[in-house]
Design an enzyme around this catalytic site. Structure first.
Site, short mmCIF file in Angstrom:
data_model
loop_
_atom_site.label_atom_id
_atom_site.label_comp_id
_atom_site.label_asym_id
_atom_site.label_seq_id
_atom_site.Cartn_x
_atom_site.Cartn_y
_atom_site.Cartn_z
N GLU A 180 25.81 57.65 -13.70
CA GLU A 180 26.82 57.29 -14.66
C GLU A 180 28.69 58.07 -14.54
OE1 GLU A 180 25.76 57.83 -19.26
OE2 GLU A 180 24.48 57.16 -18.82
N HIS A 405 13.56 52.35 -31.10
CA HIS A 405 14.19 52.75 -30.41
C HIS A 405 13.28 54.38 -29.82
CE1 HIS A 405 17.75 56.00 -29.27
NE2 HIS A 405 17.54 55.17 -28.16
N HIS A 406 12.95 54.65 -29.01
CA HIS A 406 12.57 56.19 -28.93
C HIS A 406 13.78 56.90 -27.45
CE1 HIS A 406 7.90 54.34 -28.32
NE2 HIS A 406 8.86 54.90 -29.32
N HIS A 475 17.37 53.79 -20.42
CA HIS A 475 18.54 54.30 -20.36
C HIS A 475 18.42 55.67 -19.69
CE1 HIS A 475 21.26 51.05 -22.75
NE2 HIS A 475 20.33 50.93 -22.36
N GLU A 494 20.13 50.57 -18.07
CA GLU A 494 21.18 51.34 -17.94
C GLU A 494 21.35 51.88 -16.88
OE1 GLU A 494 24.36 54.19 -21.05
OE2 GLU A 494 22.26 54.78 -20.42
N GLU A 500 29.97 52.53 -23.71
CA GLU A 500 30.11 53.62 -24.64
C GLU A 500 30.91 55.01 -24.88
OE1 GLU A 500 27.55 52.83 -23.04
OE2 GLU A 500 26.42 54.99 -21.98
#
Lengths: 696, 696
Positions: A180, A405-406, A475, A494, A500
């Site tokens: 990122e 979602h985990h 992600h 991701e 974000e």
């Protein structure tokens, strides 16, 4: 899945070379691409070390580059080889991905396989396989089953990429945990990844032992050729960064290790991922290239009918702009049944077939601080204000599937302990997709996100997905290396500095050029879950010091520019409801017949067109960096003799990503395949076009 | 309903006038508007005939105009009067309509009541009441209970309107059955209604005995004053046309009669409708005027909660463009359950709360030809492919109410025989609105749509509506005369050359100027069910020789320009779905806090703004005739100190109603009450703007 092997000609050539090798003479073996433009030459050096060279037309792309390995408690595997055999083959087939940028993929290449054996007493064997396509090359090492090489502990892979100039490079640091970063644009000699390495200052800086870059890393030569370096089929192996030698314009594979300084531990036989070099005269060809998926094995999932490409809404952006929290202990818990149902209603109304809910399960109160955390994540127990069964039921009644979602907080030990229970719940509730997250440093300690341990974990999750009919959107993932071909459950991931960051990063967010680079770098690996489509780009009144650094039209265009079979529609309902430009998001395709890059320059602008598989409609997205520019769009890709209506979502004349980002205009044009349109893109701007055959 | 009588001062002045009258002297009584601009003078002539004069400021608007009646088998009631008493009163109150253009209506006027009595032996009595407002006047005749006048059979009402110049007039012929004519724009002296009277050539020409016009008829004087003549509270009386004397610039009431040449039959006491003259310096004031509703009685329906203003879709346009049929015997019956459910789904998705289904009931096969018809309409029995109960149930489950449809083909005898059954079915199914239709010549024969018989029928249907909680949207109706104040079940009506003429009329359809005149004429009577919003203005491929003579943006603007508490969204689903401009239709208000005409010239252009009651959002609509023009919009009507976002739906630069009608642009502007915008309207074009307070 149907394979059409149009032409397969394996040629096995056994040549006894002992005499030559013993004389210290170099032996050269060559293989060219089907169109003859790319030529890969392999040779053993005077010291019998393996080398390869890559040429494109008359230009040398990779000069003599060494290949080899260092092993733990054993001699390096890098020289003293003889060539036992050279095999060549040609393949020309077409295959159909379950989902993807194009409904048909041509897989045409010439192959050269070198069987090498040490001349020393151990006679350790290694094979090197080159596949040469019109759009680039891949090569991998095979470690065959053999007497004197059983357990292999690799401490270094020394694959060199010896560049032929001081190229312009789009790169991110070779961080071992996270991708990122903002892409840097520098001369190769100016790459200084360690300068960006400030551990502790933000999430995106964890461990990086030397000046290295992560792949895909993309370059432009002085002659104007585009190169991108990456790997394909990263399986049971460490992720590869590329250490850079800025003086000699060289890169060398630097595998991600662990605290014990072990990079890879395998039993023979095994093979490494493919090391890949895409080569293109136009930057768009990098995106259109199928090299990475072609270098993966065919689909092994017989029944993928449980997953269809889809847009999805979600409880997510709230947490980033501060209108909701993941955790329940704090006020304002976003993942509650009421809000989930509102999103389901909104989704149903706008033909969005899925919805993600983050923060639904217990464990978020101290998830960030591993040392202090008192509640481990639990992947089956909702917070009291979230009725999971009811949300699933309500969603089904409206045709909106829940995406589970985990968030593991990278506690892989903990996640793997619960993974069967977690997936059983999804199977039970017929939830067919999960977004996983791996924020923070890995447990067990000493492992890194991009090392072999984690590569295997991500693979295990894919296998759980296949077993339970759950598609995975990871992600903080390992990078995409085309495994989606073999495991179409790997729907997206991701591995990029996502939307974000615009909501909270203190470095000004993602600059306008960000998404003009990502398609030519990160996206060459595979689908990107960037979560485009923020309409309230000012983020007011929630985030006074942050904003999205693009116009609204640019955000729309991202649904075409950025590929993913799942695309989020992330902004708050109130920012979409009633906005005429939302029609584009409602309309834009998600499952494609074909994709084309119409025009582009990396880091400056890109114009993409994609045709929807089911409808034949075309969608076009163009974005620019901080420079306003006019793009001329030639619609010659449309079918001749047909009339089309183009609905154009563009920047208003006075739009600007900084001062007036939400100023847009929507208009309509009758077009045909003879049409050309000049369109003005504002600074940080874009244009999105929906093209349907006219019924008149 | 809450009445605030702020000021009520009845003054009764009894004056003995016998002496004066006997001397042949004129007596003059005057009453002025609250702002003193309008002055009405009443006098008896030398022959003791009643006359009135109207002045506006220094301009004489109506010169001495006679008042009186001719009766059957009795002497005319028009002269030989003496004034028994003169009463004056002043009222200033505010009332709140259940629904309407404005949430508050000011009702402020001065009243003058003349009690007249014949000096002859019969001493028949008649009262004349003038109410003078700032925006115009109304006057009516009262026939009090009296010994020598019991049953009154009026064969002619002779109310004169003696104009003071050869005004410019916007008029339609004084047809006794239908108002569906294009408005003509001529000098008063050039009015030639009979020239347009070609019975049999189309629906809109039935019976008209002389050169007359229907009301509202609107004029502009040489001095630039705007006048509009109409009537209010048309109850148990014949509709009034105005016979024109082109030489003397005079109009005279010509009531609609029947085959027996009877205009009105009543028992005393009774009163006539109000004869109204709106007077305005700016054309927009005609629209903003509340004269017509103020001249009606307060609401008598205690509980109107069953009706909320609503947009509605429907099975209707299909029949006009030929993609469906009303009747079942032919192929392609449109009113089937499947299509109705599709429309319900579409409506629910776009916050449209009602849906109309035409052609659902048996009787359509020969409805047109009364002589040959073998099947009478049945108002309770659906065709076999239409499951009424299921459509109602499905609609309710989605929040979409069914609007019932009753086409009577003007067989009033037949309809009234079934009306209780028909309304009982609606009550039973909780259907709270019906669109009625009266196409064709009236049964019983000898009656006309605009005569007393039919006025009473339309009234009866309103009463059935009140009884059964059903709101009425009458097509081929009697004109609107403000009865909606007293009977808010009278939600809307046609009585205008509607959108459907564009689909099939052989005269080129409604010209671009049509809706720049209708608001200043027909719409002064009350809500107009014009059914705006056709997106496929070319009507291709359905109607090669017809088209809508406006741009798409003009169609959008009509939702603001044309007022109705029910507005249809009539085009085919496929022409809306996916069209960004549909957002305006989805958003546009239907229930208003206030309405303003920002700028206008009759027959040229109009710019309207309306504020939605529930949200405070503003919507602006501007349309032009066949001339392209630039309008400057001043947003000073917005609240000071607030920020607003204006979403602008406008003609594209190259739009033109003939050659490029669907070319639009949508954009957004941040505005405040200091803002001005210049907007280009294409030929036949328009602009629609949705204005919401910005949350930033």
């Amino acid at each position: 899945m149907k394979y059409i092997i149009k032409f397969f000609l394996p040629i096995l050539i056994l040549i006894l070379l002992n005499a030559c090798a013993s004389e210290g003479k170099k032996f050269t073996s060559e293989v060219t691409s089907p169109d003859k433009n790319i030529k890969v030459s392999f040779h053993l050096s005077a010291e019998n070390q393996p080398f390869y060279v890559v040429n494109y037309k008359t230009e040398k792309v990779i000069d003599s580059s060494k290949m080899g390995f260092e092993l733990k408690d054993a001699a390096p595997l890098s020289g003293d080889f003889r060539i036992v055999a050279t095999d060549t083959a040609s393949v020309n087939e077409t295959w159909q991905p379950v989902w993807g940028e194009d409904a048909e993929v041509k897989n045409e290449y010439n192959e050269l396989k070198l069987q090498l054996e040490e001349t020393s007493a151990l006679k350790r064997k290694i094979n090197i396989i080159f596949k040469v396509y019109d759009d680039g090359i891949g090569f991998r090492y095979e470690f065959p089953k053999q007497e004197n090489l059983n357990e292999v502990v690799i401490t270094d892979e020394n694959t060199e990429f010896n560049l032929t100039g001081n190229h312009k490079v789009w790169w991110i640091p070779g961080d071992w945990d996270i991708y990122e970063y903002l892409y840097q644009t520098t001369k190769f000699s100016e790459i200084d990844a360690l300068k960006l390495y400030e551990p502790g200052t933000h999430l995106g800086q964890t461990y990086m032992p030397e000046n290295a870059v992560n792949t895909p890393v993309t370059m432009k030569t002085e002659a104007g050729l585009y190169l991108s370096f990456h790997e394909a089929d990263l399986t049971d192996y460490a992720g590869m960064t590329l250490a850079v030698d800025t003086t000699n314009h060289k890169m060398k594979s630097e595998l991600v290790g662990n605290a014990e300084n072990i990079k890879v531990k395998r039993q023979t036989p095994f093979e490494t991922p493919w090391r890949t070099i895409q080569i293109a005269e136009k930057p768009g060809q990098l995106i259109e290239s199928k090299l990475i998926v072609n270098l993966n094995d065919p689909n092994v999932v017989e029944d993928m009918s449980f997953f269809k490409p889809t847009k999805y809404t979600g409880i997510w952006w709230d947490m980033h702009i501060g209108t909701g929290n993941w955790d329940y202990a704090g006020a304002n818990h976003a993942a509650n049944t009421t809000y989930a149902k509102e999103l389901i209603d909104f989704s149903a109304k706008h033909n969005i077939n899925a919805m993600l809910v983050e923060g639904w399960n217990i464990g978020w109160e101290q998830w960030w601080d591993k040392k202090a955390k008192q509640v481990d994540f639990d992947f089956v127990t909702p917070y009291p204000d979230y009725d999971l069964q009811e949300v699933v039921r309500y969603g089904k009644s409206k045709g909106v599937a829940l995406i589970m979602h985990h968030e593991t907080s990278a506690d892989v030990t903990g996640y793997e302990a619960q993974i069967d229970t977690a997936f059983a719940l999804m199977k039970d509730l017929k939830i067919h997709a999960v977004k996983t997250g791996y924020v923070g440093s890995v447990i067990p300690e000493g492992e890194y996100h991009h090392g072999q341990f984690m590569v295997n974990h991500y693979q295990k999750v894919l296998e759980k997905g296949i077993e339970n009919q759950v598609a995975i959107n990871a992600h903080e993932p390992i990078k995409a290396t085309g495994k989606r071909r073999t495991y179409p459950v790997a729907i997206s991931r991701e591995g990029v500095r996502g939307q974000e960051y615009n909501a909270w990063s203190d470095d000004g967010g993602n600059p306008p050029e960000h998404l003009t680079i990502v398609p030519f770098t990160r996206m060459l690996g595979g689908p990107v879950d960037y979560t485009p489509g923020i309409f309230n780009t000012s983020l007011k009144p929630y985030k006074e010091n942050n904003q999205i650094n693009t116009t609204l039209a640019h955000q729309l265009a991202l649904y075409v520019v950025v590929y993913s079979p799942v695309q989020m529609v992330p902004d708050l309902i109130k920012n979409y409801e009633g906005h005429p430009a939302f029609q584009f998001i409602e309309d834009v395709g998600i499952d494609w017949q074909q994709s084309k890059v119409l025009d582009a320059e990396i880091g400056d602008f890109i114009v993409m067109a994609r045709q929807e598989k089911q409808t034949g409609h075309w969608f076009l997205g163009a974005i620019t960096d901080e420079q306003a520019r006019t793009v001329t769009i030639n619609f010659d890709f449309l079918e001749a003799g047909k009339n089309y209506t183009a609905t154009i979502y563009k920047d208003a004349a006075d739009a600007h990503y900084k001062t007036n980002p939400e100023a847009y205009e929507i208009s309509s044009e009758d077009i045909s395949n003879n049409s050309k349109l000049e369109l003005m893109l504002a600074a940080g701007g874009g244009v999105a076009i929906a093209i349907k055959e006219s019924n008149k």
